[in-house]
Design a protein around this motif. Structure first.
Motif, PDB file in Angstrom:
ATOM      1  N   ILE A  11       0.816  -1.121  -0.023  1.00 15.86           N
ATOM      2  CA  ILE A  11       0.011  -0.037   0.012  1.00 15.86           C
ATOM      3  C   ILE A  11       0.557   1.254   0.084  1.00 15.86           C
ATOM      4  O   ILE A  11       0.633   2.317  -0.450  1.00 15.86           O
ATOM      5  CB  ILE A  11      -0.925  -0.194   1.127  1.00 15.86           C
ATOM      6  N   LEU A  12       1.913   1.355   0.759  1.00 14.31           N
ATOM      7  CA  LEU A  12       2.882   2.293   0.619  1.00 14.31           C
ATOM      8  C   LEU A  12       3.514   2.465  -0.703  1.00 14.31           C
ATOM      9  O   LEU A  12       3.940   3.491  -1.120  1.00 14.31           O
ATOM     10  CB  LEU A  12       4.007   2.331   1.890  1.00 14.31           C
ATOM     11  N   ILE A  14       2.660   1.611  -3.601  1.00  7.26           N
ATOM     12  CA  ILE A  14       1.844   2.350  -4.585  1.00  7.26           C
ATOM     13  C   ILE A  14       1.537   3.767  -4.760  1.00  7.26           C
ATOM     14  O   ILE A  14       1.086   4.350  -5.555  1.00  7.26           O
ATOM     15  CB  ILE A  14       0.469   1.350  -4.801  1.00  7.26           C
ATOM     16  N   ASP A  15       1.651   4.249  -3.346  1.00  6.15           N
ATOM     17  CA  ASP A  15       1.792   5.603  -3.413  1.00  6.15           C
ATOM     18  C   ASP A  15       2.541   6.356  -4.441  1.00  6.15           C
ATOM     19  O   ASP A  15       2.035   7.486  -4.830  1.00  6.15           O
ATOM     20  CB  ASP A  15       2.193   5.953  -2.062  1.00  6.15           C
ATOM     21  N   LYS A  16       3.576   5.640  -4.934  1.00  4.04           N
ATOM     22  CA  LYS A  16       4.532   6.189  -5.901  1.00  4.04           C
ATOM     23  C   LYS A  16       3.644   6.509  -7.351  1.00  4.04           C
ATOM     24  O   LYS A  16       4.004   7.238  -8.193  1.00  4.04           O
ATOM     25  CB  LYS A  16       5.666   5.335  -6.283  1.00  4.04           C
ATOM     26  N   GLU A  17       2.638   5.884  -7.533  1.00  3.47           N
ATOM     27  CA  GLU A  17       1.681   6.090  -8.807  1.00  3.47           C
ATOM     28  C   GLU A  17       1.183   7.487  -9.136  1.00  3.47           C
ATOM     29  O   GLU A  17       1.028   8.076 -10.041  1.00  3.47           O
ATOM     30  CB  GLU A  17       0.360   4.916  -8.792  1.00  3.47           C
ATOM     31  N   LYS A  18       1.226   8.322  -7.841  1.00  3.60           N
ATOM     32  CA  LYS A  18       0.678   9.425  -7.769  1.00  3.60           C
ATOM     33  C   LYS A  18       1.717  10.536  -8.403  1.00  3.60           C
ATOM     34  O   LYS A  18       1.410  11.558  -8.921  1.00  3.60           O
ATOM     35  CB  LYS A  18       0.530   9.897  -6.561  1.00  3.60           C
ATOM     36  N   LEU A  71      -0.503   0.213 -12.049  1.00  2.00           N
ATOM     37  CA  LEU A  71       0.737  -0.080 -10.901  1.00  2.00           C
ATOM     38  C   LEU A  71       2.001  -0.059 -11.515  1.00  2.00           C
ATOM     39  O   LEU A  71       3.100   0.141 -10.899  1.00  2.00           O
ATOM     40  CB  LEU A  71       0.158  -0.808 -10.053  1.00  2.00           C
TER      41      LEU A  71
ATOM     42  N   GLN B  26       2.531  13.498   0.103  1.00  2.00           N
ATOM     43  CA  GLN B  26       2.704  12.089  -0.461  1.00  2.00           C
ATOM     44  C   GLN B  26       3.819  11.382   0.166  1.00  2.00           C
ATOM     45  O   GLN B  26       4.570  12.068   0.776  1.00  2.00           O
ATOM     46  CB  GLN B  26       2.888  12.030  -1.991  1.00  2.00           C
ATOM     47  N   SER B  27       3.997  10.001   0.060  1.00  2.00           N
ATOM     48  CA  SER B  27       5.292   9.236   0.707  1.00  2.00           C
ATOM     49  C   SER B  27       6.398  10.010   0.362  1.00  2.00           C
ATOM     50  O   SER B  27       7.651   9.685   0.935  1.00  2.00           O
ATOM     51  CB  SER B  27       5.133   7.988   0.454  1.00  2.00           C
ATOM     52  N   GLN B  37      -6.389  11.405  -5.962  1.00  2.86           N
ATOM     53  CA  GLN B  37      -5.395  10.559  -5.718  1.00  2.86           C
ATOM     54  C   GLN B  37      -5.672   9.882  -4.178  1.00  2.86           C
ATOM     55  O   GLN B  37      -5.470   8.729  -4.158  1.00  2.86           O
ATOM     56  CB  GLN B  37      -3.855  11.175  -5.412  1.00  2.86           C
ATOM     57  N   TRP B  40      -8.565   7.026  -4.958  1.00  5.91           N
ATOM     58  CA  TRP B  40      -7.863   6.082  -5.556  1.00  5.91           C
ATOM     59  C   TRP B  40      -7.024   5.381  -4.729  1.00  5.91           C
ATOM     60  O   TRP B  40      -7.430   3.871  -4.620  1.00  5.91           O
ATOM     61  CB  TRP B  40      -6.867   6.283  -6.692  1.00  5.91           C
ATOM     62  N   HIS B  41      -6.170   5.784  -3.886  1.00  3.93           N
ATOM     63  CA  HIS B  41      -5.538   4.998  -2.935  1.00  3.93           C
ATOM     64  C   HIS B  41      -6.299   4.102  -1.964  1.00  3.93           C
ATOM     65  O   HIS B  41      -6.203   3.091  -1.597  1.00  3.93           O
ATOM     66  CB  HIS B  41      -4.467   6.180  -2.019  1.00  3.93           C
TER      67      HIS B  41
END
Lengths: 195, 195
Positions: A11-12, A14-18, A71, B26-27, B37, B40-41
């Motif tokens: 879950i963390l 996939i935060d990069k998809e943003k 993703l 964001q991370s 975003q 979506w998350h």
């Protein structure tokens, strides 16, 4: 590692998809949209437009596919729909990415995500066909409402758009007709899409 | 206006949600996330974490709620979770926004979206309770992995976080325990959250 720790790691990650920017302008005509925004938009569109699918679809499955299908671009990057060179190596890069990212999950959930991703790629089930309609319809809609600028700047030919959409009607005759008449043809007439 | 034209008008209007910035990093620790975003998350998180709901939930309904619940912020703006003044007038602004935006849809679909939005707000059904867990868990998770900077910069007190989360355990005991132990407590110890 505990099940929940694996889920959290995914879950963390996939935060990069943003951060993965696409070649589509948002309707404000200024900002490019990213993959997470794109997926969110298509998920709501599926809730509202599933009535136009040629075949009855499982809406949750279709939305799940759309939520996860980009993703792999966290590693592989976004490949522009009309970038022929990029598209050639896209497939290999995406398989490597899927292996790394999906396998962060517990085995049963990794398999589910892999299955959804493969189903989308193979485009055989009613759900995959409709998800592909969304994936083509949404950026064409945004290109059209931003005065066709992305088509013009990238010198996109009608032929390429039609080639990319040759199977769109298999998912939804209604939506293919709508996008052709309302988004594509007017931009051919205006010269934003090259003939 | 034809049914499909109303749907298209709504679908284009909600594109603006991609512009609504939140107070969560964001991370990557640099960019603020936006409402699209965020939704979506949480939708993917629901696919993966629904097994931790106290009660069995309809996953499609829960995801649908999460996808649409922030649309009102297109007009009403994002209200920071710990902004007491803002929260007082938030409700009125959001009802006006829901009326304008949801009613762009054909009547049957406008009603469905209204019902989902009200269900989320009322927090009575198992789906609404779990959706609320996601809506609290996701930003707390991002705050924690960005070294608690947003809590520190906004001078947030533990008491406020606990107050905001007083019902989180009603949706998921497991996820409430996880977020308390892994995200909140360590940031109290580090002094990012004030005691």
């Amino acid at each position: 590692m505990e099940r929940i720790e694996k889920q959290m790691q995914f879950i963390l990650e996939i935060d990069k998809e943003k951060q993965i920017k696409r070649k589509t302008l948002q309707s404000n005509g200024k900002d490019f949209e990213d993959d997470a925004q794109h997926a969110w938009h298509m998920a709501i569109m599926t809730l509202l437009l599933s009535e136009y699918s040629n075949e009855k679809i499982d809406v949750l499955k279709t939305i799940s596919m759309l939520l996860i299908h980009d993703l792999v671009e966290i590693d592989a990057g976004d490949t522009y729909a009309y970038d022929d060179q990029g598209l050639k190596v896209q497939n290999e890069r995406e398989i490597l990415a899927a292996n790394r990212i999906f396998n962060l999950l517990p085995e049963d959930q990794a398999k589910k995500v892999f299955d959804l991703w493969n189903e989308f790629e193979e485009r055989k089930t009613p759900e995959a066909k409709f998800a592909r309609v969304m994936d083509n319809f949404q950026p064409v809609m945004l290109n059209a409402v931003t005065d066709g600028r992305m088509w013009a700047e990238n010198g996109v030919h009608l032929e390429k758009i039609l080639k990319r959409n040759e199977k769109t009607h298999e998912g939804s005759e209604v939506l293919w007709k709508y996008m052709y008449e309302h988004f594509i043809l007017p931009n051919v007439k205006k010269g934003r899409i090259k003939e």
